[in-house]
Design an enzyme around this catalytic site. Structure first.
Site, PDB file in Angstrom:
ATOM      1  N   LYS A   1       5.245  13.428  -3.705  1.00  0.00           N
ATOM      2  CA  LYS A   1       3.961  13.567  -3.028  1.00  0.00           C
ATOM      3  C   LYS A   1       3.236  14.782  -3.607  1.00  0.00           C
ATOM      4  O   LYS A   1       3.805  15.877  -3.669  1.00  0.00           O
ATOM      5  CB  LYS A   1       4.169  13.728  -1.519  1.00  0.00           C
ATOM      6  CG  LYS A   1       4.621  12.449  -0.832  1.00  0.00           C
ATOM      7  CD  LYS A   1       4.803  12.677   0.654  1.00  0.00           C
ATOM      8  CE  LYS A   1       5.084  11.340   1.356  1.00  0.00           C
ATOM      9  NZ  LYS A   1       6.313  10.694   0.852  1.00  0.00           N
TER      10      LYS A   1
ATOM     11  N   ASP B   1       3.429   9.262  -5.006  1.00  0.00           N
ATOM     12  CA  ASP B   1       3.171   8.570  -3.746  1.00  0.00           C
ATOM     13  C   ASP B   1       1.717   8.747  -3.335  1.00  0.00           C
ATOM     14  O   ASP B   1       1.078   9.738  -3.683  1.00  0.00           O
ATOM     15  CB  ASP B   1       4.077   9.114  -2.642  1.00  0.00           C
ATOM     16  CG  ASP B   1       5.490   8.564  -2.722  1.00  0.00           C
ATOM     17  OD1 ASP B   1       5.666   7.467  -3.272  1.00  0.00           O
ATOM     18  OD2 ASP B   1       6.414   9.233  -2.227  1.00  0.00           O
ATOM     19  N   MET B   2       1.228   7.777  -2.563  1.00  0.00           N
ATOM     20  CA  MET B   2      -0.139   7.868  -2.044  1.00  0.00           C
ATOM     21  C   MET B   2      -0.085   8.279  -0.581  1.00  0.00           C
ATOM     22  O   MET B   2       0.698   7.735   0.194  1.00  0.00           O
ATOM     23  CB  MET B   2      -0.863   6.529  -2.179  1.00  0.00           C
ATOM     24  CG  MET B   2      -2.344   6.601  -1.845  1.00  0.00           C
ATOM     25  SD  MET B   2      -3.276   7.729  -2.918  1.00  0.00           S
ATOM     26  CE  MET B   2      -3.312   6.777  -4.454  1.00  0.00           C
TER      27      MET B   2
ATOM     28  N   GLN C   1      -2.393   1.265  -1.858  1.00  0.00           N
ATOM     29  CA  GLN C   1      -2.187   0.711  -0.526  1.00  0.00           C
ATOM     30  C   GLN C   1      -3.124  -0.489  -0.305  1.00  0.00           C
ATOM     31  O   GLN C   1      -4.349  -0.342  -0.362  1.00  0.00           O
ATOM     32  CB  GLN C   1      -2.454   1.778   0.531  1.00  0.00           C
ATOM     33  CG  GLN C   1      -1.539   2.995   0.377  1.00  0.00           C
ATOM     34  CD  GLN C   1      -1.886   4.097   1.348  1.00  0.00           C
ATOM     35  OE1 GLN C   1      -1.330   4.169   2.432  1.00  0.00           O
ATOM     36  NE2 GLN C   1      -2.807   4.966   0.956  1.00  0.00           N
TER      37      GLN C   1
ATOM     38  N   ARG D   1       2.870   0.829  -7.950  1.00  0.00           N
ATOM     39  CA  ARG D   1       3.632   0.320  -6.804  1.00  0.00           C
ATOM     40  C   ARG D   1       2.612  -0.121  -5.755  1.00  0.00           C
ATOM     41  O   ARG D   1       1.757   0.661  -5.358  1.00  0.00           O
ATOM     42  CB  ARG D   1       4.539   1.387  -6.200  1.00  0.00           C
ATOM     43  CG  ARG D   1       5.205   0.920  -4.881  1.00  0.00           C
ATOM     44  CD  ARG D   1       5.706   2.081  -4.053  1.00  0.00           C
ATOM     45  NE  ARG D   1       6.877   2.697  -4.617  1.00  0.00           N
ATOM     46  CZ  ARG D   1       7.207   3.970  -4.440  1.00  0.00           C
ATOM     47  NH1 ARG D   1       6.423   4.768  -3.731  1.00  0.00           N
ATOM     48  NH2 ARG D   1       8.300   4.460  -4.983  1.00  0.00           N
TER      49      ARG D   1
ATOM     50  N   LYS E   1       1.682  -2.008   1.559  1.00  0.00           N
ATOM     51  CA  LYS E   1       0.642  -2.331   2.527  1.00  0.00           C
ATOM     52  C   LYS E   1      -0.069  -1.070   3.004  1.00  0.00           C
ATOM     53  O   LYS E   1      -1.277  -1.066   3.211  1.00  0.00           O
ATOM     54  CB  LYS E   1       1.234  -3.086   3.723  1.00  0.00           C
ATOM     55  CG  LYS E   1       1.649  -4.510   3.398  1.00  0.00           C
ATOM     56  CD  LYS E   1       2.020  -5.277   4.655  1.00  0.00           C
ATOM     57  CE  LYS E   1       2.448  -6.687   4.336  1.00  0.00           C
ATOM     58  NZ  LYS E   1       2.794  -7.461   5.558  1.00  0.00           N
TER      59      LYS E   1
ATOM     60  N   ALA F   1       0.909   2.765   5.383  1.00  0.00           N
ATOM     61  CA  ALA F   1       1.426   3.104   6.707  1.00  0.00           C
ATOM     62  C   ALA F   1       0.538   4.072   7.468  1.00  0.00           C
ATOM     63  O   ALA F   1       0.735   4.284   8.659  1.00  0.00           O
ATOM     64  CB  ALA F   1       2.825   3.705   6.575  1.00  0.00           C
TER      65      ALA F   1
ATOM     66  N   THR G   1       7.520  -4.353  -0.209  1.00  0.00           N
ATOM     67  CA  THR G   1       7.294  -5.091   1.034  1.00  0.00           C
ATOM     68  C   THR G   1       8.623  -5.587   1.594  1.00  0.00           C
ATOM     69  O   THR G   1       9.566  -5.846   0.838  1.00  0.00           O
ATOM     70  CB  THR G   1       6.349  -6.288   0.814  1.00  0.00           C
ATOM     71  OG1 THR G   1       6.120  -6.943   2.054  1.00  0.00           O
ATOM     72  CG2 THR G   1       6.922  -7.279  -0.187  1.00  0.00           C
ATOM     73  N   HIS G   2       8.667  -5.712   2.922  1.00  0.00           N
ATOM     74  CA  HIS G   2       9.794  -6.363   3.591  1.00  0.00           C
ATOM     75  C   HIS G   2       9.349  -7.675   4.227  1.00  0.00           C
ATOM     76  O   HIS G   2      10.108  -8.307   4.948  1.00  0.00           O
ATOM     77  CB  HIS G   2      10.362  -5.455   4.681  1.00  0.00           C
ATOM     78  CG  HIS G   2      10.761  -4.099   4.190  1.00  0.00           C
ATOM     79  ND1 HIS G   2       9.905  -3.029   4.193  1.00  0.00           N
ATOM     80  CD2 HIS G   2      11.929  -3.646   3.672  1.00  0.00           C
ATOM     81  CE1 HIS G   2      10.532  -1.971   3.690  1.00  0.00           C
ATOM     82  NE2 HIS G   2      11.750  -2.320   3.378  1.00  0.00           N
TER      83      HIS G   2
END
Length: 309
Positions: free
Chosen positions: A95, A129-130, A160, A181, A184, A186, A223-224
């Protein structure tokens, strides 16, 4: 609920109690690979034995002191050295706020470039990371203007799908040949910036996923969601896209049954492994960003239990 969770994340007295509580630590260990690099590497080795790759994330963000950013940088340097020395199949996720993005551009460049240089030395990889929308432009600009030219092979960024702006960002990054990457998202965002309805987020995720699968540079599909995973498989078969051209990505401890299924079918899979002393604030903040995550986590634990995993 969101305010309560955020309040809890800042209570040091509760943090100290939780860190010493065996039941709390046991629950956290499901989703966080301990507090030390040793425990994190052990988690990577366990995944590698199951033919799953990993991305290590040192917990901590929104750093405001130069010495804290420097300490995080040094830990990432040790992580990259350890990955190389132990020959485990892993990369790292960083990050930028942990590297001093809110301190100064000088601090950010110094710390991030040190990590990128070490990754280049070891022929490894760093994923930026975003974070929330106040950082979206700053993260993409830093990646595209400062890092990609010299370190493009060794770094990538996260997009995202929930954000309305993401198609334009994907177009830019795909045009550069950058590794993306796709998740979705968070973070709790306003409807001006993000789609409030899940169906719209899912629709944009699928659209961006298909673009990345056909035009992207080895994208990570984080994704899950079983319906989206099924669509990725269908799209890959219909367009003759082999498993070597992308990878699925999942969180440590979430849907381990699905992780095993994907690998047994021959799909590439990387698991995102957070570790470090800041696991309690991490869990509270993740839940606070979207309280629905509580139901998501508990629902997936139940699915695994029913499935016998």
């Amino acid at each position: 609920m969101r305010q309560a969770l955020l309040w809890l994340s800042h209570q040091q007295s509760i943090f100290r109690f939780v860190r010493s509580n065996p039941l709390a630590k046991r629950f956290a260990s499901r989703f966080v690979a301990g507090e030390t690099l040793d425990t994190a590497v052990a988690a990577v080795q366990e995944l590698n034995a199951r033919r799953i790759t990993a991305s290590l994330d040192l917990l901590g963000e929104s750093v405001t002191k130069p010495e804290e950013a420097g300490a995080a940088r040094d830990e990432y340097l040790r992580m990259l050295d350890r990955i190389a020395a132990d020959k485990v199949d892993a990369n790292v996720s960083v990050k930028l706020t942990q590297m001093g993005q809110d301190i100064s551009e000088v601090a950010l460049r110094e710390n991030a470039f040190a990590i990128l240089e070490r990754a280049k030395k070891h022929n490894s990889f760093v994923r930026f990371d975003m974070e929330g929308t106040p950082y979206t432009d700053r993260t993409i600009d830093f990646f595209a203007r400062e890092c990609f030219l010299d370190f493009g092979k060794h770094c990538g960024v996260v997009i995202q799908a929930m954000l309305r702006r993401s198609p334009k960002d994907v177009d830019l990054l795909v045009g550069m040949g950058a590794r993306i990457r796709l998740c979705k998202g968070a973070y709790l965002e306003s409807s001006d910036h993000a789609f409030p309805a899940k169906k719209d987020v899912d629709a944009q995720y699928v659209s961006l996923m298909q673009k990345l699968m056909t035009e992207g540079n080895y994208p990570g599909l984080a994704t899950h969601d079983e319906q989206i995973i099924a669509e990725a498989k269908r799209f890959a078969a219909a367009n003759r896209i082999g498993p070597e051209r992308f990878e699925f990505q999942m969180l440590y401890g979430v849907r381990r049954d699905l992780q095993e299924k994907l690998r047994s079918e021959g799909w590439n899979l990387r698991v995102y492994i957070p570790f470090g002393t800041q696991w309690y604030p991490y869990l509270m903040r993740r839940l606070a960003e979207r309280p629905a995550n509580i139901a998501f986590i508990m629902g997936n634990v139940f699915k695994e239990a029913v499935g016998g995993q």
